[in-house]
Structure formats: structure tokens, C-alpha cells
Motif scaffolding. Structure first.
Motif, PDB file in Angstrom:
ATOM      1  N   ASP A  31     118.045  48.079 -25.565  1.00 24.26           N
ATOM      2  CA  ASP A  31     118.677  48.950 -24.580  1.00 24.26           C
ATOM      3  C   ASP A  31     117.924  48.791 -23.266  1.00 24.26           C
ATOM      4  N   GLY A  32     118.613  48.325 -22.230  1.00 27.58           N
ATOM      5  CA  GLY A  32     117.950  48.107 -20.936  1.00 27.58           C
ATOM      6  C   GLY A  32     118.944  48.122 -19.801  1.00 27.58           C
ATOM      7  N   ASN A  33     118.805  47.150 -18.869  1.00 30.97           N
ATOM      8  CA  ASN A  33     119.683  47.098 -17.699  1.00 30.97           C
ATOM      9  C   ASN A  33     120.194  45.679 -17.487  1.00 30.97           C
ATOM     10  N   ILE A  34     121.381  45.574 -16.852  1.00 32.34           N
ATOM     11  CA  ILE A  34     121.908  44.268 -16.462  1.00 32.34           C
ATOM     12  C   ILE A  34     121.187  43.838 -15.186  1.00 32.34           C
ATOM     13  N   ASN A  35     120.608  42.657 -15.222  1.00 25.98           N
ATOM     14  CA  ASN A  35     119.812  42.185 -14.089  1.00 25.98           C
ATOM     15  C   ASN A  35     120.685  41.470 -13.059  1.00 25.98           C
ATOM     16  N   ALA A  71     123.544  34.587 -20.481  1.00 27.44           N
ATOM     17  CA  ALA A  71     124.528  34.740 -21.555  1.00 27.44           C
ATOM     18  C   ALA A  71     125.919  34.486 -20.999  1.00 27.44           C
ATOM     19  N   GLY A  72     126.511  33.334 -21.360  1.00 25.44           N
ATOM     20  CA  GLY A  72     127.886  33.055 -20.970  1.00 25.44           C
ATOM     21  C   GLY A  72     128.803  33.992 -21.744  1.00 25.44           C
ATOM     22  N   SER A  73     129.463  34.890 -21.029  1.00 18.05           N
ATOM     23  CA  SER A  73     130.162  35.991 -21.695  1.00 18.05           C
ATOM     24  C   SER A  73     131.606  36.124 -21.236  1.00 18.05           C
ATOM     25  N   TYR A  74     132.398  36.792 -22.094  1.00 20.38           N
ATOM     26  CA  TYR A  74     133.796  37.107 -21.783  1.00 20.38           C
ATOM     27  C   TYR A  74     133.952  38.625 -21.796  1.00 20.38           C
ATOM     28  N   VAL A  75     134.413  39.195 -20.664  1.00 19.79           N
ATOM     29  CA  VAL A  75     134.562  40.647 -20.583  1.00 19.79           C
ATOM     30  C   VAL A  75     135.794  41.061 -21.397  1.00 19.79           C
ATOM     31  N   ALA A  76     135.562  41.695 -22.525  1.00 16.40           N
ATOM     32  CA  ALA A  76     136.642  42.047 -23.453  1.00 16.40           C
ATOM     33  C   ALA A  76     137.320  43.361 -23.102  1.00 16.40           C
ATOM     34  N   ASP A  77     136.574  44.241 -22.412  1.00 17.12           N
ATOM     35  CA  ASP A  77     137.149  45.557 -22.133  1.00 17.12           C
ATOM     36  C   ASP A  77     136.452  46.183 -20.932  1.00 17.12           C
ATOM     37  N   GLY A  78     137.207  46.899 -20.100  1.00 24.37           N
ATOM     38  CA  GLY A  78     136.595  47.659 -19.006  1.00 24.37           C
ATOM     39  C   GLY A  78     136.049  46.777 -17.896  1.00 24.37           C
ATOM     40  N   ILE A  79     134.862  47.149 -17.431  1.00 25.46           N
ATOM     41  CA  ILE A  79     134.236  46.472 -16.296  1.00 25.46           C
ATOM     42  C   ILE A  79     132.729  46.391 -16.526  1.00 25.46           C
ATOM     43  N   ILE A  80     132.113  45.292 -16.131  1.00 23.34           N
ATOM     44  CA  ILE A  80     130.659  45.109 -16.233  1.00 23.34           C
ATOM     45  C   ILE A  80     130.087  45.071 -14.812  1.00 23.34           C
ATOM     46  N   LYS A  81     129.109  45.952 -14.526  1.00 25.22           N
ATOM     47  CA  LYS A  81     128.531  46.025 -13.184  1.00 25.22           C
ATOM     48  C   LYS A  81     127.061  45.618 -13.195  1.00 25.22           C
ATOM     49  N   ARG A  82     126.645  44.993 -12.086  1.00 22.15           N
ATOM     50  CA  ARG A  82     125.236  44.647 -11.909  1.00 22.15           C
ATOM     51  C   ARG A  82     124.406  45.922 -11.799  1.00 22.15           C
ATOM     52  N   ASP A  83     123.227  45.928 -12.378  1.00 22.06           N
ATOM     53  CA  ASP A  83     122.283  47.058 -12.387  1.00 22.06           C
ATOM     54  C   ASP A  83     122.714  48.207 -13.303  1.00 22.06           C
ATOM     55  N   ALA A  84     123.839  48.040 -13.983  1.00 23.59           N
ATOM     56  CA  ALA A  84     124.260  49.098 -14.914  1.00 23.59           C
ATOM     57  C   ALA A  84     123.360  49.096 -16.146  1.00 23.59           C
ATOM     58  N   LYS A  85     123.292  50.240 -16.823  1.00 26.27           N
ATOM     59  CA  LYS A  85     122.578  50.293 -18.088  1.00 26.27           C
ATOM     60  C   LYS A  85     123.378  49.497 -19.119  1.00 26.27           C
ATOM     61  N   ALA A  86     122.683  48.867 -20.034  1.00 32.77           N
ATOM     62  CA  ALA A  86     123.387  48.061 -21.041  1.00 32.77           C
ATOM     63  C   ALA A  86     122.596  48.010 -22.335  1.00 32.77           C
ATOM     64  N   LYS A 124     128.869  57.367 -20.492  1.00 30.58           N
ATOM     65  CA  LYS A 124     130.238  56.890 -20.351  1.00 30.58           C
ATOM     66  C   LYS A 124     130.216  55.362 -20.405  1.00 30.58           C
ATOM     67  N   VAL A 125     130.892  54.810 -21.419  1.00 36.03           N
ATOM     68  CA  VAL A 125     130.936  53.352 -21.566  1.00 36.03           C
ATOM     69  C   VAL A 125     131.847  52.770 -20.505  1.00 36.03           C
ATOM     70  N   MET A 126     131.311  51.785 -19.738  1.00 30.90           N
ATOM     71  CA  MET A 126     132.076  51.159 -18.659  1.00 30.90           C
ATOM     72  C   MET A 126     132.863  49.951 -19.162  1.00 30.90           C
ATOM     73  N   GLY A 127     132.265  49.168 -20.027  1.00 33.75           N
ATOM     74  CA  GLY A 127     132.943  47.979 -20.522  1.00 33.75           C
ATOM     75  C   GLY A 127     132.089  47.221 -21.514  1.00 33.75           C
ATOM     76  N   THR A 128     132.703  46.245 -22.174  1.00 32.91           N
ATOM     77  CA  THR A 128     131.975  45.421 -23.143  1.00 32.91           C
ATOM     78  C   THR A 128     132.257  43.951 -22.872  1.00 32.91           C
ATOM     79  N   ALA A 129     131.243  43.122 -23.145  1.00 34.95           N
ATOM     80  CA  ALA A 129     131.390  41.675 -22.982  1.00 34.95           C
ATOM     81  C   ALA A 129     130.878  40.974 -24.231  1.00 34.95           C
ATOM     82  N   GLU A 130     131.590  39.932 -24.651  1.00 34.40           N
ATOM     83  CA  GLU A 130     131.187  39.166 -25.835  1.00 34.40           C
ATOM     84  C   GLU A 130     130.421  37.926 -25.396  1.00 34.40           C
TER      85      GLU A 130
END
Length: 707
Positions: free
Chosen positions: A659-663, A633-648, A613-619
């Protein structure tokens, strides 16, 4: 909708009578050009008594007689004027020009005077079956049984039922009578023609006659498709018909050595396949054109995929043979890899070397089309009401809806009632591809018609009917059904229902593969094609590199194919497009998982699995480097939500590169657990530092589901 004038003509009334009746009934119209909506038409229909078919025909014949007399006077006056001039040209009309009014009127008269009954397009009913309709009388049943009505009355008397010939029968009583004649009674709705796309017309062998083949030309842009179409048309039209060469419609017919060939000019591969997706299989032969100095290009490969999915004979035309660097051997070698092995190499694909610009090799190309037509023996039944497909349509401010159609079976005649998609009407004018007015058109003939009440879509099916009332009823019913129908398309084939499809008798599963690199695409293809369960095989109809495109979705829909992405990710627009078209997309990054799931689905053994299930995307918009942290990575959350420790996963140009994890996630100087849409933040990816500006970070989680 239709104008007051059109309605008046349809019901054989004057405009004044219609306007007066509208005033009585409260319908707000005041001139002959005002439009009547469907409610208004229905109210008027109920207000005017319906004439019998014979009365309508007699009035039509009288009308044609009047037209002929008037047109003959006009033509005679014109001839008298022309005789005063010493013309050096032939007095007969040029074959490329329209018929004179006199000739057209005489053809109309002859057609209606000798109005033979064509075969109905309703599903064929067995001779042992009698159709029952509501309020059917004893006289009606006697006629259907080909017996005397008195015999049926006597039988009913013996059963204690007192009646007369005009007595209405219940279904049960009618069934008692029919059984005595060794026949079966069925309700009339079993022969419903409302959904005429869904039933197949079965013609008797003795009614079938040879028809011209229908040909479509496809290929890469600038490889000469338009030039080839123009050249074929010009070289196939006699010098005396030069006035009619200008192509008015996107379908036309040529004659080569006495054999007719119909060409359809489609705007592109996707449009061609969209028509097939709607059940409009209009092509018998496909020509794939390739430039000899350019070679096989991406659109060439795409054309091959679409042509092979159509399941029709393919001819390859190698164009621009006069150009420096022309290398036909290279093209034949490359296309052989896609299954188009030249006949001269022992394959079954015909190749022609041509120069479309000057006509070199065109005769040989047309001969190959004729050869295929002779071998395939394309046939149709001209002795029935016409059915076919819309090629294109437009709205003309003077003529109203103007539609180009291809007649695939039967004969279409001027004046025939017709239903096109959800539109309906009566053929008011009919022209061939040279702009000539004609009174009838045979199978494989493209014509331009007017007379229907709205503009249909390319790919819509059409059917001609015996009466205008029947056409209107079917058209209105189809329109109501279209309004009620769920907008969401039913999935062609999904992995979850694969086992049930196999049980229903499906023997071949179509699959489209898109992968990040060619090696992966080939490996997935080879692995799947080796699978076999209960004599069912997988057929890969396209295997290519790159992200999933709209063209892939269109092809999947038309071919009832599963869409498999290997190490690629479709964007949200493509996901939505696939969902709208009912195409099942499955994404993988391990080959054996693809094979395992496909085999399990084929065996009906799919176990509950974890679904992504895709949670969100960031550019990623800017990169920051810190010695202790690494790359942020200086990013802008374009959709949904980005969580720490989530798969990405990191996506670059539609390809998954990691393919890994958000640190960690930073908001200014503070660490954050999550960041929502529209907020800027800093993101670090565990064990990955090769991130670049423009990359997309897609956060997801695995959710357990049951299939």
C-alpha cells in the motif's frame, strides 16, 4: 396463471360455461388448455357468484361419491380379471407401491366426511379481544360476543340509535357495546396473515405432540455424503418396499427401531444457508461427514461454520474407516480446534465412526440422532392448518408446478387451499418420498404436491388456509407486495447502526473475519472477542485466511453478521453481491483501528472519519525495466481513472501485498496526470519494485464523511 380447465374445476363449472363467459367478457381464450392471466381470473371471479363454504363442501362430497362409485367399478373389473390368474403373491398391495384407486378414494371420502375444523394459523387473539371488520352487523357482533342480538339492539335503543339486527355498525358504536362486556375492540387487520413469515404461531401445550427430527448432512465433496444418504435410506426400507426405494425427491423419511427421522438433501452449504437467510430454519440436527483417510478440508471447515451458525446440535460422522491411512484421532483433534470436542473427551459433540458404503456404524449414527431427538423433545401441533418450507420445486410439462415441501407444523390434507411464497392454489395431488399417493401429512413429513399456480423458490414459506378464496386473496396480495418491494435488501447489521441495535436489546454481535494470513486473523479475532460494552459481546462465527467470497457474504446475511476484511480486498463482483444482500463490509490494515472503530460503534461514539473512495483499477500486463526509473508496470486501466500521486495498493490473488502511492504515469514517451478506462499506460509505484504481471493496481483517495 391457470388453465381454463383448472379454473372450471375450481368454480365447479363446465369448460363450455367458462369459455362462453370468457367470450361475453372479452377474455381471449378458446380451448380448455389456454391460460387465464390474473386479470382474467379476477374478472371471472366477479362474474360468478361465490358459493358458501357449506355448498362447496356438499358439492365436493358429491364429487368424491361419484369418483368412488366409478373407481369401485373399475377396481371390481380389474379384480375379476386378476382372479382368472393363479397368483402366488399376496393379494394385498405392497407397502412400497401406490394405494389402489379404491383405497385412495375411500381415504378421500373418509377425510372429507369427517372433516374436522383445524386450528387457524392467524395470530392468536386474546379472549378479551373482539375483532371488528368493515360493514360488521349487529348480528355479527352478537355472535362474536356470544350474546343475544336483541340485547345489543336494546342497548343501542337506549343510546338513541334506532336499528335492526342486520344494521351495520361503525367502529365507534361497536366499541361502545363491547366495553359493556369488559372486552376490547380491535380492527380485523391486526390479525392479517398476508406476511405469515413475520408472526410466530403460539400453540397450547396440550396440543403439542412429539414429531420426527429433521436432519441435514454436510461436508467436503467426495467425503461420502451421497453414499451415506443412499445407505441410510436403503437400510431403513423393508425388503417388501423395494419398489419404492428410488429417491424421487430431495427429502425423505426413514424409520429406525420404530422412530421416524426426516432427512433433507441440500445441494450445498451456500444453498442451506441461503434458506436460513430467508427465515427457513428447517433443520433440527446437522451431521458433518469427514473422510477418515482425507481429514478436515476447506469445505469441512465451511460446513462447521454454517452448522454452528444454525445453532443446532451437530454430529460428526467419520467415514471411510475401512480405508488404509484412516486416522480418526487426527480428525477429532482438528475439529476440536473448531469447538467440536468429542463427547468421549469430555466435550458435547457426538462422533460416529462409519463406513457409509457397506452400512457399518449406520445403526449407531441413527441411534445418536434418536438420542438427541429424545433430549430435545421436538414437538409440533398436528391439529392446525399446515405451515412449512419449500425444499425444491420444478416445472413439469404435464403436471405443471411440482413442489417438494416440508411440513413443520400442522397437518396438510389433500384439497387444502395453500399459499406458497407468492404462489397459491389447492392441493390436487400429494405424494410421500416413496411416490405413494397420500391424503394427509403430519409435521416433519416431506411431500411432493401439485396444484399451485406457479413455481416457488427453495426456502419459500407456505401456509394452508381454511378457504380457497382466502388463499387466493393472500397470494395475490403477497404478489403485489413483492412487485412493490424494493429489490435492495436491508443491511443485516451495519457498524453505523450498531449502537441503536444494542439499545434495542441485542446482546451478541456476529462478526466474520477474513485476513491475509492466519496470524492476523487470530489477532483480530482475539482482540474483538475481548471487547465488551454494556454486557454486549462480539461473537466471531468465522475467522479464516483468503479473499472474501460469496460464501462469506451468504453466511453474513444469514447470521446478521458484520464482514471484516483485514489486508484483503474483495473484487467488484463480491462488492456488488454484498450490496445486493445488505452485508456491511469493513476493510482494515491496522488491528487497533478495527478494535477502536468497533468499540466506538458499540458505544455510539463514532466520529466523522475519512472514507476510502476507489478511483479506478489497472491490470499489470507487462513489465519494463529502466536503469534510471526502475520497474515500469505496463498496465491496462480496467475501470475508473488512475491519477498520478494518488494512493494505491497492489493486489495479488485477492490479497493486498503493498500500500503506497503512484509515483508516475507514462503515455508513450509523455508523462500523464491521469489515465481513463480502456487506455494502456506505464505506472511506477513509489518505493516498490516487486510488482509482477497479473497484479492489480487499485488507486483510491480518502474522502471526509460524517457518520
Amino acid at each position: 396463471m391457470m388453465s381454463v380447465l383448472e379454473y372450471a374445476q375450481d368454480v365447479n363449472k363446465t369448460v363450455e360455461e367458462i369459455l362462453e363467459k370468457c367470450k361475453e367478457l372479452g377474455i381471449e381464450v378458446s380451448t380448455e388448455d389456454d391460460l387465464l392471466d390474473q386479470d382474467g381470473i379476477t374478472i371471472l371471479d366477479n362474474a360468478f357468484p361465490v358459493e358458501t363454504e357449506r355448498e362447496a363442501e356438499e358439492q365436493l362430497e358429491d364429487l368424491v361419491e361419484e369418483i368412488i362409485e366409478q373407481e369401485e367399478i373399475e377396481v371390481d373389473n380389474t379384480v375379476k380379471k386378476q382372479k382368472l390368474k393363479k397368483a402366488t403373491k399376496s393379494t394385498g398391495p405392497s407397502k412400497g407401491n401406490n394405494l389402489t384407486k379404491k383405497e385412495l378414494a375411500k381415504k378421500k371420502k373418509q377425510m372429507y366426511k369427517n372433516k374436522e375444523k383445524l386450528q387457524s394459523n392467524a395470530p392468536t387473539i386474546n379472549d378479551d379481544v373482539v375483532l371488528y371488520r368493515e360493514n360488521m352487523t349487529i348480528g355479527d357482533l352478537a355472535k362474536a360476543l356470544h350474546v343475544g342480538a336483541a340485547d345489543l339492539v336494546k342497548k343501542l335503543f337506549s343510546l338513541g340509535i334506532m336499528c335492526t339486527i342486520n344494521h351495520s355498525l361503525s367502529f365507534e358504536n361497536a366499541e361502545l357495546l363491547v366495553v359493556d362486556y369488559d372486552k376490547e375492540l380491535k380492527r380485523e387487520e391486526t390479525a392479517d396473515v398476508t406476511n405469515f413469515e413475520e408472526f410466530e404461531i403460539n400453540d397450547r401445550t396440550e396440543d403439542l405432540q412429539l414429531r420426527p427430527p429433521v436432519v441435514t448432512i454436510m461436508g467436503h465433496v467426495d467425503h461420502g455424503k451421497t453414499t451415506l444418504l443412499d445407505t441410510i435410506r436403503k437400510t431403513s426400507v423393508a425388503a417388501g418396499e423395494a419398489g419404492g426405494i428410488t429417491q424421487a425427491i430431495s427429502a425423505y423419511q426413514v424409520t429406525h427401531q420404530g422412530n421416524k427421522i426426516t432427512f433433507i438433501d441440500t445441494p450445498g452449504h451456500a444453498a442451506f444457508t441461503e434458506m436460513r437467510a430467508r427465515g427457513a430454519s428447517i433443520t433440527d440436527v446437522i451431521i458433518i461427514i469427514v473422510a477418515a483417510d482425507d481429514g478436515v478440508m476447506p469445505q469441512t471447515k465451511e460446513a462447521v461454520d454454517h452448522a454452528k451458525a444454525a445453532g443446532v446440535p451437530i454430529i460428526v460422522a467419520i467415514n471411510k474407516m475401512d480405508k488404509p491411512g484412516a486416522n480418526p484421532e487426527r480428525i477429532m483433534t482438528e475439529l476440536s480446534e473448531y469447538g467440536l470436542t468429542p463427547d468421549e473427551w469430555g466435550g458435547d459433540t457426538l462422533y460416529n465412526k462409519i463406513v457409509a458404503a457397506d452400512g457399518t456404524g449406520i445403526d449407531a449414527l441413527l441411534e445418536n440422532i434418536t438420542l438427541i431427538a429424545e433430549m430435545q423433545e421436538y414437538k409440533a401441533n398436528p391439529n392446525r392448518y399446515a405451515v412449512g418450507t419449500v425444499v425444491e420445486s420444478r416445472l413439469d410439462k404435464h403436471l405443471g408446478p411440482v413442489t417438494t415441501i416440508l411440513i413443520q407444523n400442522g397437518t396438510l390434507r389433500l384439497g387444502d387451499p395453500i399459499v406458497v411464497g407468492t404462489a397459491f392454489g389447492k392441493i390436487r395431488t400429494m405424494k410421500n418420498d416413496l411416490g405413494m399417493e397420500i391424503t394427509e401429512a403430519l409435521p416433519s413429513t416431506p411431500v411432493e404436491i401439485t396444484g399451485i399456480n406457479e413455481v416457488p423458490s427453495a426456502g419459500d414459506r407456505f401456509m394452508a388456509f381454511e378457504t380457497e378464496k382466502q388463499a387466493r386473496n393472500v397470494g395475490e396480495t403477497r404478489k403485489q407486495q413483492a412487485k412493490l418491494r424494493d429489490n435492495k435488501a436491508t443491511a443485516s447489521v451495519s457498524l453505523d447502526d450498531l449502537f441503536s441495535k444494542i439499545k434495542e436489546g441485542i446482546k451478541e454481535i456476529n462478526v466474520i473475519i477474513k485476513a491475509d494470513v492466519n496470524g492476523s486473523a487470530e489477532a483480530v479475532k482475539n482482540s474483538l472477542e475481548k471487547l465488551q460494552v454494556e454486557d454486549v459481546r462480539i461473537k466471531v462465527i468465522r475467522s479464516s485466511v483468503g479473499s472474501i467470497t460469496e460464501s462469506d457474504i451468504v453466511l453474513a446475511k444469514a447470521s446478521n453478521a458484520l464482514m471484516i476484511g483485514f489486508n484483503v480486498r474483495p473484487n467488484n463482483q463480491i462488492k456488488d453481491y454484498a450490496k445486493e444482500n445488505g452485508v456491511d463490509i469493513r476493510l482494515y490494515n491496522i488491528i487497533y483501528k478495527v478494535v477502536e472503530e468497533m468499540e466506538a460503534a458499540m458505544k455510539g461514539m463514532l466520529e466523522p472519519v475519512y472514507e476510502e473512495k476507489v478511483m479506478g483499477t489497472a491490470e499489470v500486463r507487462q513489465l519494463f525495466k529502466f536503469s534510471k526509473v526502475g520497474i515500469i508496470a505496463g498496465s491496462y486501466v480496467a475501470d475508473g481513472i488512475i491519477k498520478r500521486d494518488a494512493k494505491a495498493r497492489i493486489i495479488r490473488d485477492g490479497i493486498v501485498i503493498y500500500d503506497g502511492n503512484i509515483n508516475s504515469i507514462q503515455r508513450g514517451k509523455d508523462a500523464a496526470k491521469e489515465v481513463k478506462k480502456g487506455i494502456e499506460c506505464g505506472i511506477t509505484i513509489e518505493n516498490y519494485a516487486d510488482i509482477k504481471e497479473g497484479d492489480v493496481i487499485e488507486a483510491y483517495e480518502m474522502v471526509e464523511i460524517k457518520r
